[in-house]
Design a protein around this motif. Structure first.
Motif, PDB file in Angstrom:
ATOM      1  N   HIS A 104       8.466  -3.895  -3.597  1.00 15.26           N
ATOM      2  CA  HIS A 104       8.186  -2.466  -3.548  1.00 15.26           C
ATOM      3  C   HIS A 104       6.676  -2.207  -3.555  1.00 15.26           C
ATOM      4  O   HIS A 104       6.172  -1.371  -2.804  1.00 15.26           O
ATOM      5  CB  HIS A 104       8.843  -1.747  -4.727  1.00 15.26           C
ATOM      6  CG  HIS A 104      10.333  -1.863  -4.750  1.00 15.26           C
ATOM      7  ND1 HIS A 104      10.996  -2.785  -5.528  1.00 15.26           N
ATOM      8  CD2 HIS A 104      11.293  -1.189  -4.054  1.00 15.26           C
ATOM      9  CE1 HIS A 104      12.301  -2.664  -5.339  1.00 15.26           C
ATOM     10  NE2 HIS A 104      12.511  -1.709  -4.446  1.00 15.26           N
ATOM     11  N   LEU A 105       5.970  -2.939  -4.411  1.00 17.59           N
ATOM     12  CA  LEU A 105       4.519  -2.793  -4.456  1.00 17.59           C
ATOM     13  C   LEU A 105       3.901  -3.261  -3.143  1.00 17.59           C
ATOM     14  O   LEU A 105       2.928  -2.671  -2.654  1.00 17.59           O
ATOM     15  CB  LEU A 105       3.953  -3.596  -5.631  1.00 17.59           C
ATOM     16  CG  LEU A 105       2.449  -3.481  -5.881  1.00 17.59           C
ATOM     17  CD1 LEU A 105       2.059  -2.031  -6.160  1.00 17.59           C
ATOM     18  CD2 LEU A 105       2.026  -4.375  -7.044  1.00 17.59           C
ATOM     19  N   GLY A 106       4.473  -4.309  -2.567  1.00 15.17           N
ATOM     20  CA  GLY A 106       3.976  -4.792  -1.281  1.00 15.17           C
ATOM     21  C   GLY A 106       4.062  -3.728  -0.202  1.00 15.17           C
ATOM     22  O   GLY A 106       3.152  -3.580   0.610  1.00 15.17           O
ATOM     23  N   PHE A 107       5.156  -2.974  -0.210  1.00 15.51           N
ATOM     24  CA  PHE A 107       5.276  -1.893   0.761  1.00 15.51           C
ATOM     25  C   PHE A 107       4.168  -0.867   0.574  1.00 15.51           C
ATOM     26  O   PHE A 107       3.565  -0.399   1.547  1.00 15.51           O
ATOM     27  CB  PHE A 107       6.637  -1.210   0.637  1.00 15.51           C
ATOM     28  CG  PHE A 107       6.769   0.003   1.507  1.00 15.51           C
ATOM     29  CD1 PHE A 107       7.146  -0.133   2.834  1.00 15.51           C
ATOM     30  CD2 PHE A 107       6.472   1.268   1.035  1.00 15.51           C
ATOM     31  CE1 PHE A 107       7.248   0.974   3.662  1.00 15.51           C
ATOM     32  CE2 PHE A 107       6.566   2.386   1.847  1.00 15.51           C
ATOM     33  CZ  PHE A 107       6.956   2.239   3.171  1.00 15.51           C
ATOM     34  N   LEU A 108       3.892  -0.465  -0.682  1.00 16.46           N
ATOM     35  CA  LEU A 108       2.865   0.544  -0.937  1.00 16.46           C
ATOM     36  C   LEU A 108       1.480   0.043  -0.557  1.00 16.46           C
ATOM     37  O   LEU A 108       0.656   0.802  -0.039  1.00 16.46           O
ATOM     38  CB  LEU A 108       2.895   0.959  -2.415  1.00 16.46           C
ATOM     39  CG  LEU A 108       4.118   1.775  -2.843  1.00 16.46           C
ATOM     40  CD1 LEU A 108       4.060   2.070  -4.333  1.00 16.46           C
ATOM     41  CD2 LEU A 108       4.204   3.075  -2.046  1.00 16.46           C
ATOM     42  N   VAL A 109       1.200  -1.239  -0.797  1.00 16.20           N
ATOM     43  CA  VAL A 109      -0.082  -1.810  -0.377  1.00 16.20           C
ATOM     44  C   VAL A 109      -0.179  -1.795   1.141  1.00 16.20           C
ATOM     45  O   VAL A 109      -1.218  -1.431   1.717  1.00 16.20           O
ATOM     46  CB  VAL A 109      -0.242  -3.248  -0.919  1.00 16.20           C
ATOM     47  CG1 VAL A 109      -1.460  -3.933  -0.290  1.00 16.20           C
ATOM     48  CG2 VAL A 109      -0.380  -3.228  -2.436  1.00 16.20           C
ATOM     49  N   GLY A 110       0.909  -2.184   1.810  1.00 15.24           N
ATOM     50  CA  GLY A 110       0.919  -2.132   3.269  1.00 15.24           C
ATOM     51  C   GLY A 110       0.751  -0.719   3.793  1.00 15.24           C
ATOM     52  O   GLY A 110       0.043  -0.493   4.777  1.00 15.24           O
ATOM     53  N   TRP A 111       1.373   0.233   3.110  1.00 17.26           N
ATOM     54  CA  TRP A 111       1.251   1.637   3.504  1.00 17.26           C
ATOM     55  C   TRP A 111      -0.201   2.096   3.368  1.00 17.26           C
ATOM     56  O   TRP A 111      -0.742   2.760   4.267  1.00 17.26           O
ATOM     57  CB  TRP A 111       2.174   2.485   2.636  1.00 17.26           C
ATOM     58  CG  TRP A 111       2.199   3.944   2.974  1.00 17.26           C
ATOM     59  CD1 TRP A 111       1.353   4.909   2.508  1.00 17.26           C
ATOM     60  CD2 TRP A 111       3.104   4.614   3.855  1.00 17.26           C
ATOM     61  NE1 TRP A 111       1.666   6.134   3.033  1.00 17.26           N
ATOM     62  CE2 TRP A 111       2.750   5.980   3.867  1.00 17.26           C
ATOM     63  CE3 TRP A 111       4.183   4.189   4.618  1.00 17.26           C
ATOM     64  CZ2 TRP A 111       3.435   6.915   4.625  1.00 17.26           C
ATOM     65  CZ3 TRP A 111       4.874   5.125   5.375  1.00 17.26           C
ATOM     66  CH2 TRP A 111       4.491   6.478   5.375  1.00 17.26           C
ATOM     67  N   ALA A 112      -0.846   1.771   2.252  1.00 18.19           N
ATOM     68  CA  ALA A 112      -2.247   2.165   2.047  1.00 18.19           C
ATOM     69  C   ALA A 112      -3.153   1.497   3.074  1.00 18.19           C
ATOM     70  O   ALA A 112      -4.051   2.130   3.638  1.00 18.19           O
ATOM     71  CB  ALA A 112      -2.696   1.802   0.628  1.00 18.19           C
ATOM     72  N   ALA A 113      -2.922   0.202   3.334  1.00 17.40           N
ATOM     73  CA  ALA A 113      -3.741  -0.517   4.317  1.00 17.40           C
ATOM     74  C   ALA A 113      -3.523   0.024   5.719  1.00 17.40           C
ATOM     75  O   ALA A 113      -4.439   0.023   6.547  1.00 17.40           O
ATOM     76  CB  ALA A 113      -3.419  -2.010   4.275  1.00 17.40           C
ATOM     77  N   THR A 114      -2.309   0.510   5.973  1.00 13.42           N
ATOM     78  CA  THR A 114      -2.010   1.056   7.289  1.00 13.42           C
ATOM     79  C   THR A 114      -2.900   2.243   7.626  1.00 13.42           C
ATOM     80  O   THR A 114      -3.219   2.488   8.790  1.00 13.42           O
ATOM     81  CB  THR A 114      -0.525   1.484   7.364  1.00 13.42           C
ATOM     82  OG1 THR A 114       0.299   0.334   7.138  1.00 13.42           O
ATOM     83  CG2 THR A 114      -0.187   2.058   8.723  1.00 13.42           C
ATOM     84  N   LEU A 115      -3.348   2.965   6.604  1.00  8.54           N
ATOM     85  CA  LEU A 115      -4.183   4.141   6.842  1.00  8.54           C
ATOM     86  C   LEU A 115      -5.444   3.771   7.606  1.00  8.54           C
ATOM     87  O   LEU A 115      -5.791   4.412   8.605  1.00  8.54           O
ATOM     88  CB  LEU A 115      -4.540   4.804   5.507  1.00  8.54           C
ATOM     89  CG  LEU A 115      -5.337   6.116   5.597  1.00  8.54           C
ATOM     90  CD1 LEU A 115      -4.530   7.178   6.319  1.00  8.54           C
ATOM     91  CD2 LEU A 115      -5.724   6.599   4.200  1.00  8.54           C
ATOM     92  N   ASP A 116      -6.150   2.727   7.150  1.00  6.09           N
ATOM     93  CA  ASP A 116      -7.383   2.383   7.868  1.00  6.09           C
ATOM     94  C   ASP A 116      -7.089   1.697   9.197  1.00  6.09           C
ATOM     95  O   ASP A 116      -7.826   1.866  10.166  1.00  6.09           O
ATOM     96  CB  ASP A 116      -8.325   1.539   6.997  1.00  6.09           C
ATOM     97  CG  ASP A 116      -7.733   0.228   6.539  1.00  6.09           C
ATOM     98  OD1 ASP A 116      -7.139   0.189   5.455  1.00  6.09           O
ATOM     99  OD2 ASP A 116      -7.881  -0.760   7.278  1.00  6.09           O
ATOM    100  N   TYR A 117      -5.995   0.937   9.281  1.00  9.06           N
ATOM    101  CA  TYR A 117      -5.632   0.346  10.573  1.00  9.06           C
ATOM    102  C   TYR A 117      -5.341   1.427  11.604  1.00  9.06           C
ATOM    103  O   TYR A 117      -5.713   1.321  12.768  1.00  9.06           O
ATOM    104  CB  TYR A 117      -4.407  -0.563  10.417  1.00  9.06           C
ATOM    105  CG  TYR A 117      -4.710  -1.948   9.924  1.00  9.06           C
ATOM    106  CD1 TYR A 117      -4.906  -2.994  10.812  1.00  9.06           C
ATOM    107  CD2 TYR A 117      -4.804  -2.229   8.564  1.00  9.06           C
ATOM    108  CE1 TYR A 117      -5.177  -4.276  10.377  1.00  9.06           C
ATOM    109  CE2 TYR A 117      -5.072  -3.503   8.108  1.00  9.06           C
ATOM    110  CZ  TYR A 117      -5.260  -4.526   9.015  1.00  9.06           C
ATOM    111  OH  TYR A 117      -5.537  -5.786   8.569  1.00  9.06           O
ATOM    112  N   LEU A 118      -4.626   2.480  11.175  1.00 11.26           N
ATOM    113  CA  LEU A 118      -4.248   3.538  12.107  1.00 11.26           C
ATOM    114  C   LEU A 118      -5.429   4.404  12.515  1.00 11.26           C
ATOM    115  O   LEU A 118      -5.488   4.901  13.637  1.00 11.26           O
ATOM    116  CB  LEU A 118      -3.166   4.426  11.481  1.00 11.26           C
ATOM    117  CG  LEU A 118      -1.816   3.768  11.200  1.00 11.26           C
ATOM    118  CD1 LEU A 118      -0.863   4.781  10.561  1.00 11.26           C
ATOM    119  CD2 LEU A 118      -1.201   3.185  12.462  1.00 11.26           C
TER     120      LEU A 118
END
Length: 463
Positions: A104-118
């Protein structure tokens, strides 16, 4: 070499390149390709984007701020290098946190990292419009924005290997322009232009403001984002366990030396950046000062090459991050987890292109303020993942193992947290809202954590 506890290692210790290629992304990238993709993602000429702003914030100590962030990035790069050996799959910080700490935490980290990738492709398109509009004021900025996005999208749809070959050429052009810039700057310093002379003042002087140096470093972290992006290419590397870690360390070392060297000579020539006149556009003004209008034109042309190289790799990395999340079921698999016949996540590439088109309606300052929020979240949790991997999976115990898996990552966490809190309050607020949206989606997707997110395969043995 660290060893995994056999009681928790998967039954199948390793997958062959053929197995992985048959399952999805194609293995076609060599070490050289990966290094150039990482350098192109950062764009060597990106060092000029923030020089004026950071020089003003740090009162003439840009190289010192670069050294501070370089320490944080080097430690984090070592953590990435460790983790990619355990988890040679696309996904980067998202994958590492899921497997080492909590899904679950991995998803949230990926979600946060996705912001700068996007957002990076969008900012790249904005930069294209800013520079080209300055050269051709009669052409509407949206023309340059959409043209940049179109070229990058077409190259990514063709395939990753062709994009990699194009980036080799683009990086070489950027390096040539940057070397010419440094050479002309040194020539001006030697001749005493602007009353300048070589000294250690850009690194140390009386009355240094530590808070200002940290704030400058927090901004400059943007320059290093390419090194972690290449970890998303692990499933397309011919030898991921060997080449991805090597590429990460090579990219950080080369980029760090380059950034510190370039900003040092610029700061020596202009210790007070306000003398340039335009702080935000200080670099083009310095280019004109050291080489005249002709070199300024060459400089702007080289910068546009950097924009193109950046756009290709940024879009590629963002599309593959979404692919990893879709393949694992964190996002709808039917769209995000699909590849076309060329082995490219075409739907994701087109989605990133559509998001980048929002640059037509935004300005650079509002978009850029969000980038480092997700980057520092990723850096923090990659270092934490190394610590958790050590506790859960590594059998070897000793001072060397503890240094590499506990002490250095803990130091990396501390430095990255400090830099994260040095970001502007507006970036923290918008970033927090983005994470809250991700948490809401996760709660819905997992029925308030009653359903576990789809699991990835466990860590694999190091060879």
């Amino acid at each position: 070499m660290s060893q995994l506890d056999p009681s928790i290692a998967p039954a199948r210790s390793a997958e062959t390149p053929g197995d992985l290629e048959a399952a999805g992304l194609r293995r076609s990238l060599t070490l050289r390709h990966i290094v150039f993709l990482g350098l192109a993602y950062m764009a060597p000429l990106a060092v000029f984007d923030t020089f004026g702003i950071v020089a003003d914030i740090t009162h003439g100590h840009v190289p010192l701020s670069y050294l501070l962030v370089l320490v944080a990035v080097l430690i984090t790069a070592l953590s990435y290098a460790k983790m990619v050996r355990f988890y040679p799959r696309a996904g980067s910080a998202y994958t590492y946190t899921r497997e080492a700490i909590n899904p679950h935490l991995g998803f949230l980290v990926g979600w946060a990292a996705t912001l700068d990738y996007l957002l990076l492709p969008m900012i790249n398109a904005l930069l294209s419009a800013i520079y080209m509009t300055a050269a051709f004021p009669g052409v509407p900025s949206w023309v340059w924005i959409l043209s940049t996005i179109l070229v990058c999208t077409v190259l990514n749809l063709i395939g990753v290997r062709i994009a990699a070959k194009v980036n080799v050429i683009l990086v070489v052009i950027q390096v040539v322009v940057a070397v010419a810039f440094v050479g002309l700057t040194i020539k001006n310093i030697v001749e005493g232009a602007n009353g300048s002379s070589f000294s250690l003042t850009p690194f140390f002087s009386s009355g240094i403001d530590a808070g200002a140096i940290a704030s400058g470093a927090a901004i400059l972290a943007l320059s290093f984002l390419g090194f972690d992006a290449v970890s998303t290419l692990a499933e397309e590397a011919e030898h991921p366990r060997r080449d991805i870690p090597r590429a990460i360390l090579i990219i950080v070392g080369v980029a760090g030396l380059f950034f510190v060297s370039v900003t040092y000579v610029m700061q020596v020539l202009f210790p007070d950046v306000s003398a340039v006149g335009n702080i935000v556009g200080a670099s083009p003004e310095i280019a004109k000062y050291i080489g005249g209008a002709a070199f300024q034109a060459v400089f702007i042309g080289g910068y546009m090459v950097a924009v193109l190289g950046c756009g290709i790799t940024q879009q590629m990395s963002a599309a593959r991050l979404l692919y990893a999340m879709g393949r694992d079921g964190a996002l709808p698999r039917r769209f995000f987890g699909r590849l076309n016949r060329a082995g490219v996540p075409a739907g994701n590439v087109l989605l990133i292109a559509a998001l980048a088109c929002s640059a037509v309606f935004l300005d650079l300052s509002r978009a850029a303020s969000l980038i480092n929020f997700g980057a520092f979240v990723a850096f923090i949790f990659v270092n934490l993942s190394v610590i958790f991997t050590y506790v859960r999976f590594v059998k070897e115990r000793g001072w060397r193992s503890a240094l590499g898996f506990l002490v250095l990552p803990a130091l990396g966490v501390a430095i990255n947290v400090a830099l994260w809190f040095s970001l502007e309050p507006s970036a923290m607020i918008v970033g927090a809202v983005w994470v809250a949206l991700g948490l809401g989606y996760l709660l819905w997707r997992t029925r308030f954590f009653r359903v576990a997110p789809p699991a990835l395969s466990g860590p694999v043995e190091q060879r």
